[in-house]
Motif scaffolding. Structure first.
Motif, short mmCIF file in Angstrom:
data_model
loop_
_atom_site.label_atom_id
_atom_site.label_comp_id
_atom_site.label_asym_id
_atom_site.label_seq_id
_atom_site.Cartn_x
_atom_site.Cartn_y
_atom_site.Cartn_z
N GLU A 157 0.82 -1.22 0.00
CA GLU A 157 0.00 0.00 0.00
C GLU A 157 0.86 1.27 0.00
O GLU A 157 0.39 2.34 -0.37
N ASN A 158 2.13 1.13 0.38
CA ASN A 158 2.99 2.32 0.41
C ASN A 158 3.71 2.58 -0.92
O ASN A 158 4.43 3.55 -1.06
N LEU A 159 3.52 1.68 -1.90
CA LEU A 159 4.14 1.91 -3.21
C LEU A 159 3.40 3.04 -3.92
O LEU A 159 2.22 3.30 -3.65
N SER A 160 4.10 3.69 -4.84
CA SER A 160 3.44 4.73 -5.64
C SER A 160 2.47 4.06 -6.62
O SER A 160 2.55 2.85 -6.87
N LEU A 161 1.57 4.85 -7.20
CA LEU A 161 0.61 4.27 -8.16
C LEU A 161 1.35 3.65 -9.34
O LEU A 161 0.99 2.57 -9.82
N GLN A 162 2.41 4.31 -9.77
CA GLN A 162 3.18 3.75 -10.90
C GLN A 162 3.79 2.40 -10.52
O GLN A 162 3.73 1.44 -11.29
N GLN A 163 4.34 2.32 -9.31
CA GLN A 163 4.94 1.05 -8.87
C GLN A 163 3.87 -0.03 -8.70
O GLN A 163 4.08 -1.18 -9.08
N LYS A 164 2.74 0.36 -8.15
CA LYS A 164 1.65 -0.61 -8.00
C LYS A 164 1.19 -1.13 -9.36
O LYS A 164 0.94 -2.33 -9.53
N LYS A 217 13.07 -0.22 -7.01
CA LYS A 217 12.37 -0.77 -5.85
C LYS A 217 11.66 -2.08 -6.21
O LYS A 217 11.68 -3.05 -5.47
N ASP A 237 -5.84 2.62 -9.12
CA ASP A 237 -5.38 2.01 -7.88
C ASP A 237 -5.29 0.50 -8.10
O ASP A 237 -5.89 -0.04 -9.04
N TYR A 241 9.18 -6.40 -4.28
CA TYR A 241 9.64 -5.03 -4.04
C TYR A 241 10.46 -5.04 -2.77
O TYR A 241 10.24 -5.83 -1.85
N GLU A 287 10.26 1.84 -13.69
CA GLU A 287 10.70 2.87 -12.74
C GLU A 287 11.82 3.74 -13.28
O GLU A 287 11.93 4.90 -12.94
#
Ligand code: ZN
Length: 681
Positions: A52-59, A309, A658, A336, A272
């Protein structure tokens, strides 16, 4: 190379049971790690901690990569045995039909055993046990399966063109029911034709000799940078000629590989950084061409990226399933970095020289300049192919020797999976049965999870990299005893330093009592509890297990005059009793110095004497006692995982806004869904 649950920090980890309430976070109380248990298997769940702490791009990146990780599932089934897919499809059709008709009868032995068999097949990605590679023996009757198939619409069966249901049954029933047909997935018995006698699908119609000749002709022994010959193909005889059928887009497994490429190309759009982009492009290129030179380029680009990450493995990776060790099974993991836990390994690594300088080893065997291996702790987002449901807890890649030598390797520990193992073991009764008293038990509950992780870090980041060979000593001088000695060296390095104040100074441990938890669990394991994995009458054979017994027994025997460690009886049961932890640490230091001398000087006789005297033989009486006590605990020896479910939330234009994670899918539900959504072959 992968580090399985049963290697490396193995049984210390495996037996690190306990009900540590202290470290528990409130949100974890609701999370149920246990899914279900059947046969010799237990299914667990792991949390995508920190997702849940990843950025939207990472998610979004993780989401695309998890899709790519699932699309290759059928490849592994077919690699493991060419009948696996038709058998799985048939069993699933029968299972779903029974559920649909509502005729599932829990009192019917045939039905119950049928379900267990199907669950075992899912677990092993085929009809052979994932660990032993022996074919499963179904406990339901052939007639039962025949009856159930008769109730199906034949269009639900994987019939070949023009094949009748009877012909189909005649083809697959012996494979399922006749123990003499394809009994072993990967046969390693010396003296037999390993290719012809293995059920895996890496070779078709060729003998071992033909396969070896084929590759010997291709290999140039003088090439300093050889490709991984045969890694991504089946070797088959077509019209009397031996040919490679390459796994690539447009080739063998093309439909599944095209789906993988589809998701990798999407992932590329949210990469990334450029390093990550570079290795993803190489991987896509490799899947399209099957060119193993491109694969090496990909591996180099991948190992070079230590910044991103999010990271992943997706491809033909490990060769354990091929009796000749060339052809790689398909696997995937998306992960990650766990930055918090990685700080721990970085702290240790950055102090590598201090640890080397202060070890009890003779100065001439020490490294003057030591380089700590950078190892990171990751959280898995998804496990796929040969890492699912049974998985490694640590991975070290790439496997190509020259790439490792010239470009290094990435070593990772899968934090959230290890955590799930530990949590699920809470209350399985192992410690309660084998730990001598409450004060030891309490200490282990409080510290063993942490000291065990530190043991692994010290072993991996420093232990293996410490020390040096004297000039002119052959690295292979210890021959068959080499890997036991090497593991002992790394374990002893870790044990010795677990008891050092340095770890408290570095903030890695907060109590001078903590190391005692690790020592007790190591001695208990090495002297007693690891014997649960040895059959009655057998010796200890596996290198990691020999190493642990050797260390524990050596310390036990050599500490006798000072009564450092005892085996005592309580109510007819044997327990390890440690009387002097400080002296035990001294013994580990002495043995570390000796083991390093053996290694540095290539002292084959010295290695042999140590291993044979302490590491191999088992006291049959104690062994029987341990097995009996273990059997009463009813613990499934093999564990695997159900994956989290990822759902992309999109806006009206289809853009991902999301990614949601949930954990409530059942084992059968997940397997059936995967077969539907990712049934590419
Ligand atoms: Zn090791």
């Amino acid at each position: 190379m992968k580090k399985g649950l049963f290697t490396m920090a193995m049984l210390t980890t495996m037996l690190a049971t306990g009900c540590s309430g202290s470290k528990e976070q409130p949100k974890e109380e609701k999370f149920d790690y246990n899914v279900e248990k059947f046969a010799d298997l237990q299914l667990l769940r792991y949390r995508a901690e920190g997702f849940e702490n990843l950025s939207l791009q990472q998610k979004t990146l993780v989401y695309y990569l998890t899709q790519a990780a699932l699309e290759g599932r059928d490849i592994l089934y077919d690699q493991n045995c060419k009948y696996n897919l038709p058998i799985r499809k048939t069993l699933e059709a029968v299972y779903e039909n029974i559920q649909k008709e509502g005729t599932a009868d829990e009192n019917d032995e045939n039905y119950k055993n049928f379900v267990v068999y199907l669950k075992c097949v899912w677990f092993a990605n085929g009809i052979h046990h994932h660990y032993s590679s022996d074919k499963f023996r179904p406990a339901f009757s052939q007639d039962y399966l025949k009856e159930q198939i008769a109730k199906l619409d034949p269009s639900l069966l994987p019939l070949k063109e023009g094949q009748t249901v009877e012909q189909f049954e005649a083809e697959i029933f012996p494979v399922i029911f006749d123990p003499a047909v394809m009994p072993k997935r990967t046969n390693q018995a010396e003296g037999e034709d390993l290719v012809l006698t293995s059920a895996c699908n890496y070779y078709d119609g060729v003998t071992q000799k033909e396969a070896e000749n084929f590759y010997n002709k291709l290999k140039d022994p003088k090439d300093p940078r050889p490709i991984s010959y045969g890694l991504n193909s089946r070797l088959a005889k077509v019209d009397g000629k031996v040919v490679e059928q390459v796994w690539k887009s447009g080739g063998m497994y093309g439909p599944a590989i095209d789906r993988i490429i589809y998701w990798l190309e999407k992932a590329l759009t949210v990469a990334e950084d450029d390093m990550q982009k570079a290795y993803m492009e190489k991987l896509i290129d490799f899947y399209k061409t099957g060119d193993l030179k491109t694969y090496d380029e990909y591996s180099i680009a991948w190992v070079t990226d230590t910044i991103s990450k999010v990271d992943f493995v997706n491809g033909f990776t490990e060769t354990y399933g091929d009796p000749l060790g060339m052809k790689a099974s398909w696997e995937s993991i998306v992960n990650y970095r766990n930055d918090e836990a990685t700080k721990r390994t970085e702290t240790i690594s950055s102090e590598a020289q201090w640890f080397e300088d202060h070890s009890p080893v003779d100065k001439q065997f020490k490294k003057e300049k030591v380089k700590g291996v950078s190892a990171k702790v990751i959280n898995a987002a998804i496990l796929g192919g040969d890492l699912y449901p049974s998985t490694a807890i640590g991975i070290n890649l790439p496997n190509s020797n020259w790439i490792r030598h010239e470009h290094g390797s990435k070593s990772v520990t899968i934090g959230n999976v290890t955590d799930a193992y530990n949590k699920a073991k809470q209350g399985n009764g192992m410690w309660e049965e084998f730990v001598i008293d409450n004060s030891e038990l309490e200490r282990m509950r409080k510290y063993a999870d942490l000291t065990d992780e530190l043991h692994t870090d010290l072993h991996e980041c420093l232990g293996h990299g410490s020390g040096r060979l004297l000039p002119g000593v052959d690295g292979d001088a210890l021959k068959a005893y080499g890997s036991t000695v090497e593991e002992a060296r790394a374990d002893l390095f870790a044990l010795y330093y677990l008891g050092d104040n340095k770890l408290i100074e570095l903030g890695l441990l907060d109590s001078p009592e903590a190391y005692k938890a690790a020592y007790y669990s190591y001695m208990m394991n090495g002297l007693m509890t690891q014997l649960v994995r040895i059959n009655p009458g057998s010796d200890v054979e596996e290198a990691h297990m020999r190493n642990r017994q050797m260390i524990a027994k050596w310390a036990f025997e050599n500490g006798k005059k000072d009564n450092v460690v005892e085996l005592v009886k309580k109510d007819g049961k044997t327990f390890v009793k440690i009387n002097d932890y400080e002296k035990l640490r001294g013994l580990f230091g002495t043995l570390l110095a000796e083991i390093q001398r053996v290694k540095s000087t290539g002292d084959y006789e010295g290695a042999k004497t140590l291993v044979e005297t302490y590491g191999v033989k088992v006291d049959p009486e104690l062994h029987k006692e341990v097995l009996d006590r273990y059997a009463k605990l009813d613990i499934a020896p093999y564990k695997g995982f159900v994956n989290p479910v990822y759902e992309a939330v999109t806006d009206k234009d289809g853009n991902i806004t999301d990614v949601k994670v949930s954990y409530d899918e059942s084992y059968a539900g997940q397997m059936l869904r995967y077969s539907k959504e990712y049934g590419n072959l």
